[in-house]
Write a protein that holds these residues in place. Structure first.
Motif, mmCIF file in Angstrom:
data_model
loop_
_atom_site.group_PDB
_atom_site.id
_atom_site.type_symbol
_atom_site.label_atom_id
_atom_site.label_comp_id
_atom_site.label_asym_id
_atom_site.label_seq_id
_atom_site.Cartn_x
_atom_site.Cartn_y
_atom_site.Cartn_z
ATOM 1 N N CYS A 40 0.850 -1.192 0.000
ATOM 2 C CA CYS A 40 0.000 0.000 0.000
ATOM 3 C C CYS A 40 0.886 1.243 0.000
ATOM 4 O O CYS A 40 1.992 1.226 0.557
ATOM 5 C CB CYS A 40 -0.868 -0.030 1.257
ATOM 6 S SG CYS A 40 -1.963 1.392 1.431
ATOM 7 N N HIS A 62 -0.114 -4.263 5.549
ATOM 8 C CA HIS A 62 -1.419 -4.437 6.186
ATOM 9 C C HIS A 62 -2.489 -4.918 5.203
ATOM 10 O O HIS A 62 -3.667 -4.625 5.366
ATOM 11 C CB HIS A 62 -1.834 -3.174 6.953
ATOM 12 C CG HIS A 62 -1.911 -1.925 6.128
ATOM 13 N ND1 HIS A 62 -1.755 -0.670 6.660
ATOM 14 C CD2 HIS A 62 -2.148 -1.734 4.809
ATOM 15 C CE1 HIS A 62 -1.894 0.235 5.710
ATOM 16 N NE2 HIS A 62 -2.145 -0.384 4.577
ATOM 17 N N CYS A 158 -6.971 -3.467 2.440
ATOM 18 C CA CYS A 158 -6.856 -2.024 2.696
ATOM 19 C C CYS A 158 -7.451 -1.244 1.525
ATOM 20 O O CYS A 158 -8.430 -0.531 1.691
ATOM 21 C CB CYS A 158 -5.417 -1.596 2.976
ATOM 22 S SG CYS A 158 -5.322 0.197 3.175
#
Ligand code: NAP
Ligand code: ZN
Length: 353
Positions: A40, A62, A158
């Motif tokens: 990300c 994440h 995410c």
């Protein structure tokens, strides 16, 4: 449990192999082998200390998918072998009004991010998914629907939920007119999800270079945000605009695109913006809002929605040792449209190299 991964050791050092311990299983914990982890833009911001709160060594990551390898004795939701996923948070107080509503991302005490924070019980550092194993309390693990290709599911944790959540908050459905600023990891998921909900979707990009991709991803058109004539023609034509731009920028050219009562929701830049004019806000009764990730129940709802509709990100698989080159490309917006690390390429040898 001893494990290994890749860590940032300072804001200007490349990520490098790192060995560390995962906690012993508590009664409500599961242990998992990490199979895939998405990359990300927040990982890049955090590794480089763009938000001023980074602690090193830091293991980012994440958007985590893997399989359960062990369960604590009070675990009821998962068994060994289950496909599971973990997103941006691994704990919250579980008792405040927001947690009780399933909005753990808005926990009054602050949620515990998957990395770059401290465990609520022991105070040990949290380390993310650029690693081989993870231990997490079962309430913060998600079930990956059987129909989803595990090698592509990670970015849903995410990029997926961060764009799904505002689409649900603003009741997007058939007939809604949605704009998406920035066609990157979050942006391309916003396009797929909004179009999966039946909305009419327009990508707002800095050039025409991604026009073909935008249509292939499910958008109805691409509007070049630097083309003043085209922008003027699109005035008052959106109900919701999702802004994924990762840096300080100017909202003034986007606000007139909203229809009366329309909302521009910021999910990208966390920090200052160029000074916004209140004129289009007041004159057109338009709104600026923000939105952080999404709660656990809504993340499961999003995964199930994607499972039913077979919505998956467009991924470019990389080896763990290609992460620094991937960060450089992410910074240049040269991603189509999410890097995913194949954790099979992280071995004790890679980690020792
Ligand atoms: P990304 O893959 O790099 O995509 C960002 C896109 O924004 C780029 O593809 C580009 O699209 C556009 N862009 C990049 N630089 C720009 C500039 N200088 N001016 C205008 N547009 C620019 O990043 P991402 O992973 O989607 O993450 C986007 C942001 O969301 C990051 O800041 C990240 O930290 C944040 N984030 C927030 C949350 C949350 O909870 N709210 C969750 C996850 C991530 P075009 O080339 O099409 O213009
Ligand atoms: Zn993220």
């Amino acid at each position: 449990m001893k494990t290994y991964g890749f860590a940032a050791t300072s804001c200007d050092a490349p990520l490098a192999p790192f060995s560390f311990e995962r906690r012993e299983l508590r009664d409500n914990d599961i242990a998992m082998d990490i199979l895939y982890c998405g990359v990300c833009h927040s990982d890049l911001h955090q590794a480089r200390n763009d938000w001023g709160c980074s602690q090193y060594p830091m293991v980012p990551g994440h958007e985590i998918v893997g399989r359960v390898t062990a369960t604590g004795k009070a675990v009821t939701r998962y068994k060994v072998g289950d496909a599971v996923a973990v997103g941006c948070m691994v704990d919250s107080c579980q008792t405040c009004d927001q947690c009780r509503k399933g909005e753990e991302q808005l926990c009054r005490e602050g949620n515990t991010p998957t990395y770059n924070d401290k465990d609520r019980i022991t105070g040990e550092r949290t380390y993310g998914g650029y690693s081989k194993h993870l231990v997490v309390r079962e309430e913060f693990a998600l079930k990956v629907p059987e129909t989803l290709d595990l090698s592509r599911a990670a970015p849903l944790l995410c990029a997926g939920i961060t764009t799904y959540s505002p689409l649900r908050t603003w009741n997007i459905g058939p007939g809604s007119r949605v704009g998406v600023i920035g066609l990157g990891g979050l942006g391309h998921m916003a396009v797929k999800l909004a179009s999966g909900m039946g909305a009419e979707v327009t990508v707002l990009s800095r050039s025409n270079a991604k026009a073909k991709d935008a249509l292939a991803l499910g958008a109805d058109r691409l509007l070049v945000s630097t083309d003043d004539t085209a922008m003027a023609k699109a005035a008052s034509s959106f109900d919701l605009i999702i802004d994924t731009v990762p840096v300080k920028h100017d909202l003034n050219s986007y606000m007139p695109l909203l229809d009366v009562d329309g909302t521009l929701v910021l999910v990208g830049q966390i920090g200052p913006l160029n000074e916004p004019s209140t004129v289009p806000l007041i004159i057109g009764r338009r709104r600026i809002a923000g939105s952080p990730i999404g709660g656990i129940a809504q993340t499961q709802e999003m995964l199930d929605f994607c499972g039913r509709k077979n919505i998956l990100p467009d991924c470019e698989m990389i080896r763990m040792d290609q992460i620094n080159a991937a960060f450089d490309r992410l910074e240049r917006s040269d991603v189509h449209y999410r890097f995913v690390i194949d954790m099979a390429t992280l071995t004790p040898d890679t980690a020792a190299a």
